[in-house]
Each structure stands twice: as C-alpha cells, then as structure tokens.
Design an enzyme around this catalytic site. Structure first.
Site, PDB file in Angstrom:
ATOM      1  N   HIS A 206       0.801  -1.234   0.000  1.00 12.74           N
ATOM      2  CA  HIS A 206       0.000   0.000   0.000  1.00 12.74           C
ATOM      3  C   HIS A 206       0.831   1.279   0.000  1.00 12.74           C
ATOM      4  O   HIS A 206       0.299   2.366  -0.103  1.00 12.74           O
ATOM      5  CB  HIS A 206      -0.946   0.039   1.207  1.00 12.74           C
ATOM      6  CG  HIS A 206      -0.242   0.335   2.495  1.00 12.74           C
ATOM      7  ND1 HIS A 206       0.477  -0.609   3.170  1.00 12.74           N
ATOM      8  CD2 HIS A 206      -0.127   1.475   3.218  1.00 12.74           C
ATOM      9  CE1 HIS A 206       0.992  -0.080   4.255  1.00 12.74           C
ATOM     10  NE2 HIS A 206       0.651   1.199   4.317  1.00 12.74           N
TER      11      HIS A 206
HETATM   12  N1  UDP Z   1      -3.524  -4.787   9.149  1.00 15.51           N
HETATM   13  C1  UDP Z   1      -4.745  -5.400   9.346  1.00 15.51           C
HETATM   14  N2  UDP Z   1      -5.420  -5.867   8.267  1.00 15.51           N
HETATM   15  C2  UDP Z   1      -4.931  -5.796   6.996  1.00 15.51           C
HETATM   16  C3  UDP Z   1      -3.665  -5.192   6.799  1.00 15.51           C
HETATM   17  C4  UDP Z   1      -2.985  -4.680   7.899  1.00 15.51           C
HETATM   18  O1  UDP Z   1      -5.218  -5.510  10.476  1.00 15.51           O
HETATM   19  O2  UDP Z   1      -5.616  -6.240   6.070  1.00 15.51           O
HETATM   20  C5  UDP Z   1      -2.830  -4.241  10.318  1.00 15.51           C
HETATM   21  C6  UDP Z   1      -1.434  -4.752  10.509  1.00 15.51           C
HETATM   22  O3  UDP Z   1      -1.437  -5.990  11.139  1.00 15.51           O
HETATM   23  C7  UDP Z   1      -0.803  -3.647  11.331  1.00 15.51           C
HETATM   24  C8  UDP Z   1      -1.469  -2.418  10.795  1.00 15.51           C
HETATM   25  O4  UDP Z   1      -2.659  -2.847  10.152  1.00 15.51           O
HETATM   26  O5  UDP Z   1      -1.113  -3.785  12.692  1.00 15.51           O
HETATM   27  C9  UDP Z   1      -0.497  -1.789   9.821  1.00 15.51           C
HETATM   28  O6  UDP Z   1      -1.108  -0.946   9.021  1.00 15.51           O
HETATM   29  P1  UDP Z   1      -0.567  -0.553   7.593  1.00 15.51           P
HETATM   30  O7  UDP Z   1       0.228  -1.649   7.006  1.00 15.51           O
HETATM   31  O8  UDP Z   1      -1.771  -0.077   6.885  1.00 15.51           O
HETATM   32  O9  UDP Z   1       0.323   0.734   7.915  1.00 15.51           O
HETATM   33  P2  UDP Z   1       1.857   1.006   8.191  1.00 15.51           P
HETATM   34  O10 UDP Z   1       2.282   0.157   9.342  1.00 15.51           O
HETATM   35  O11 UDP Z   1       2.594   0.743   6.936  1.00 15.51           O
HETATM   36  O12 UDP Z   1       1.911   2.456   8.543  1.00 15.51           O
END
Ligand code: UDP
Length: 361
Positions: A206
């Site tokens: 993403h």
């Molecule tokens: N997550 C979730 N469902 C999904 C994808 C991600 O619950 O389908 C959770 C993941 O386990 C983590 C959080 O969302 O706890 C991370 O979010 P994301 O990857 O969107 O953001 P980033 O960490 O890159 O800022």
C-alpha cells in the site's frame, strides 16, 4: 483528573491507540479520541474499534480522499477547534500520517503538551510523506516515546539532546498489541478456514512509492505472481492498491482478499510461511510472530530487523524478490531476540505521561 486527547485516523494508529487506551482506562485518565476520518471503510476502521475495544471517538472529522495539503489543512482546522473547546492537558499522536502532523501542529500552536508515540524513526528518504510527517512531528513534540535504540540515536543525531524535551525509550506499542490480542484472535478469527490453504505467503502492498508508480507496482505483482507458482500468496488488499491495479490493468494471479481486521491479520501472520510487505507495522509483526519478511522498499525504519537477518529489503525488483524468497525459504532464525520490548511499552508510556503532566502542569 488529567484529560488527554488522542488523535487517530489511519489503520496502524488504531492498533497503537488500542494499547494506550487500555492503560489510560486502567489508571483512570480521561481520554477523548478524535478520529480524523483518513481511513473510513468499515474494514479499515470500525472493525479495529470493535475488536480491540477502543473507546468510541468523541469526534469524527470525516476528512479523507484529498491531496496531502488539503487533507492536512482541513484536519488542522478541525482539530484546533476541538482543542480550543476541550482544553486537554496533553495531546497524543502516533506514527507518521497526515493525521499525526495535523494533530501535532494544532497542539503545538496552542501550547498544549504534545506526546509522540513512535518517535525518532527515520527512513532518510524525504520523498516519503511519512518521513516529512515524522520529522516535523518529532521536532515540535514535548515527550517523545522511541521504540528502539536506533530511534533514540536518530533524535540525538538531530540535536534533540539540546532541546527541552523528554526522550524515553519504551519499546514498541505494537508488540504490546500483538501479545495482548493473540489469544483473542485464536478464539475469534475464522480467516484460516475462509482462505483454506495449508501453506501460504502473506503479502501487503500500500505504500505510495509502490502504488503511485505503475512500473513499481507492475514489477511487484510480477514478482509475487512468480512466487505464487511455488507457494500460494494471499494479499489482503488495501482499497487504494485495488483501485490502482484495476486502473492500470495489472492482473495479480494470486489470492486477493478484502482488508482484514486485526484478529484475522494476527492469524494470517501466525500461520503463514513468510511475509512480503511494504508496510511499516507488518515488518515488525512478522518478527513478533516468528516469520521472515521481505520488504518491498529500498529503506526501512526498522533497521534492526535487517541487521539481524530477519528481513531483506528488495525495493520493487522482482529478481531481488525472488532471490530473497529463495534465501529466506530455507533459513532458520531464532526470533526470541528482544528487539521491541516485552509488551509493556504502553504501560510505561502512560505512567511517564502522567509523571510529565504532574511535574510540568
Ligand atoms: N492490518 C490489518 N489488516 C490488513 C492489513 C494490515 O489488520 O488487512 C494491520 C497490521 O497488522 C498492522 C497495521 O494494520 O497492525 C499496519 O497498518 P498498515 O500496514 O496499513 O500501515 P503502516 O504500518 O505501513 O503504517
């Protein structure tokens, strides 16, 4: 009684906020949540509030689907108005999104103590909107909770030792969430039955540097298609990525599912063979659940995972992806290393926030 306003807006912030909210409740601190609305689909927002029992937001700003400037500007305006009315003792922000920066700016300009959880992380890539958000937020925060030693060193290198701020290494609040919710996930999640695959690789995509570059996205999907011929790949797909795949006529051959709630995500992480991701949080969660990770980025803020051989950075290069996959498929690692604390980061943060407010207000 102290009053804290917590600002959230995006999925990773719900996971982080859940752990702090529990501690606020335990210690009798009044917490009001502002949800900026940056993520709004039920499976990107509501499901986290329900599963993780996060208090219902006191304010919903419903600001989304705008350019970075418009989004941050409107959030700043909305949050400022609430802060003027509510007069909290402190404002709490997490991570590196536009909601983080808007909340930080609103609080700092009103001279309300600002607390940043997940401070000090750097990718050293100023093309990333997240890098800009985190540098600016750190600079105007009063209390900075760093998850790692590297994060503390990053702040020291930027001269934070000379500023009147409090820097505390407390570990990673996402580790707290993973530990606290793992048993509930086992009990409640049905995702493994739904996907019905004995062996699979879990992937997420993403990050803007991948989704906004058709070439990068095409390369990543080609690499995952190739891996999928060997071991099935499952991707809970971010709505923005799904939209761009359709727009660019890029066709994944692997299994796409809608974004899942946190409990399902825990079960996917626990049960997969390996993780492939461009997410910040998911890189760490792979480690929490004893899985190797391939990161679809050129840099990571979580350098200790790479330094210790748990994670390989491949950018969007399908050949590097394939060779990292071969290397990690046969590798055995000891994941018991303490890189992110033992699940008490949020308890420590809340008691330090209370101390800070008692001594500075
Ligand atoms: N997550 C979730 N469902 C999904 C994808 C991600 O619950 O389908 C959770 C993941 O386990 C983590 C959080 O969302 O706890 C991370 O979010 P994301 O990857 O969107 O953001 P980033 O960490 O890159 O800022």
């Amino acid at each position: 009684m102290k009053k804290i306003i917590t600002i959230v807006g995006a999925r990773p912030q719900f996971v982080k906020a859940a752990t702090l909210s529990r501690q606020f409740k335990l210690l009798g601190v009044e917490e009001l949540i502002i949800h900026t609305g940056q993520h709004f689909d039920a499976n990107m927002s509501e499901v986290f509030f329900e599963e993780m029992e996060i208090p219902k937001p006191a304010y919903q700003l419903d600001i989304n689907g705008l350019t970075h400037g418009a989004m941050t500007g409107r959030m700043l305006e909305g949050i400022e108005e609430i802060l003027i009315n509510e007069k909290p003792d402190a404002v709490l922000v997490f991570g590196d999104t536009n909601s983080t920066l808007a909340g930080a700016l609103a609080a700092a300009k009103l001279h309300i103590p600002l607390v940043h959880v997940e401070a000090g992380l750097r990718s050293f890539n100023m093309q990333m909107p997240e890098e800009i958000n985190r540098i600016l937020t750190d600079r105007i925060s009063n209390v900075l909770f760093c998850p790692t030693d590297t994060a503390v060193k990053n702040l020291q290198r930027e001269g934070f030792d000379n500023l009147p701020v409090k820097i505390i290494k407390n570990g990673d609040v996402m580790q707290d969430a993973a530990i606290f919710y793992a048993a509930k996930a086992e009990e409640k999640s049905t995702v493994l039955k739904t996907i019905d695959l004995p062996l699979f690789i879990l992937a997420t995509i993403h990050r803007q540097e991948n989704t906004d570059s058709p070439e990068n996205l095409r390369n990543i999907i080609a690499g995952l298609n190739e891996i999928n011929r060997q071991t099935p790949v499952v991707v809970p797909i971010h709505p923005r990525t799904r939209h761009i795949l359709a727009q660019q006529h890029i066709v994944p051959e692997f299994k796409l599912i809608d974004p899942v709630g946190y409990f399902d995500m825990i079960m996917l992480l626990k049960s997969c063979e390996m993780v492939i991701t461009d997410s910040g949080g998911v890189q760490k969660e792979a480690f929490f659940f004893g899985k190797h990770c391939i990161t679809l980025r050129e840099q990571t803020e979580w350098v200790e995972l790479v330094d210790n051989g748990f994670n390989i950075l491949v950018g969007s290069d399908p050949a590097k992806l394939k060779s990292a996959f071969e290397v990690l498929s046969t590798k055995h690692s000891d994941f018991s290393m303490d890189l992110y604390g033992k699940g008490s980061a949020s308890a420590q943060a809340v008691s330090e926030i209370i101390n800070y407010l008692n001594t500075n207000n």
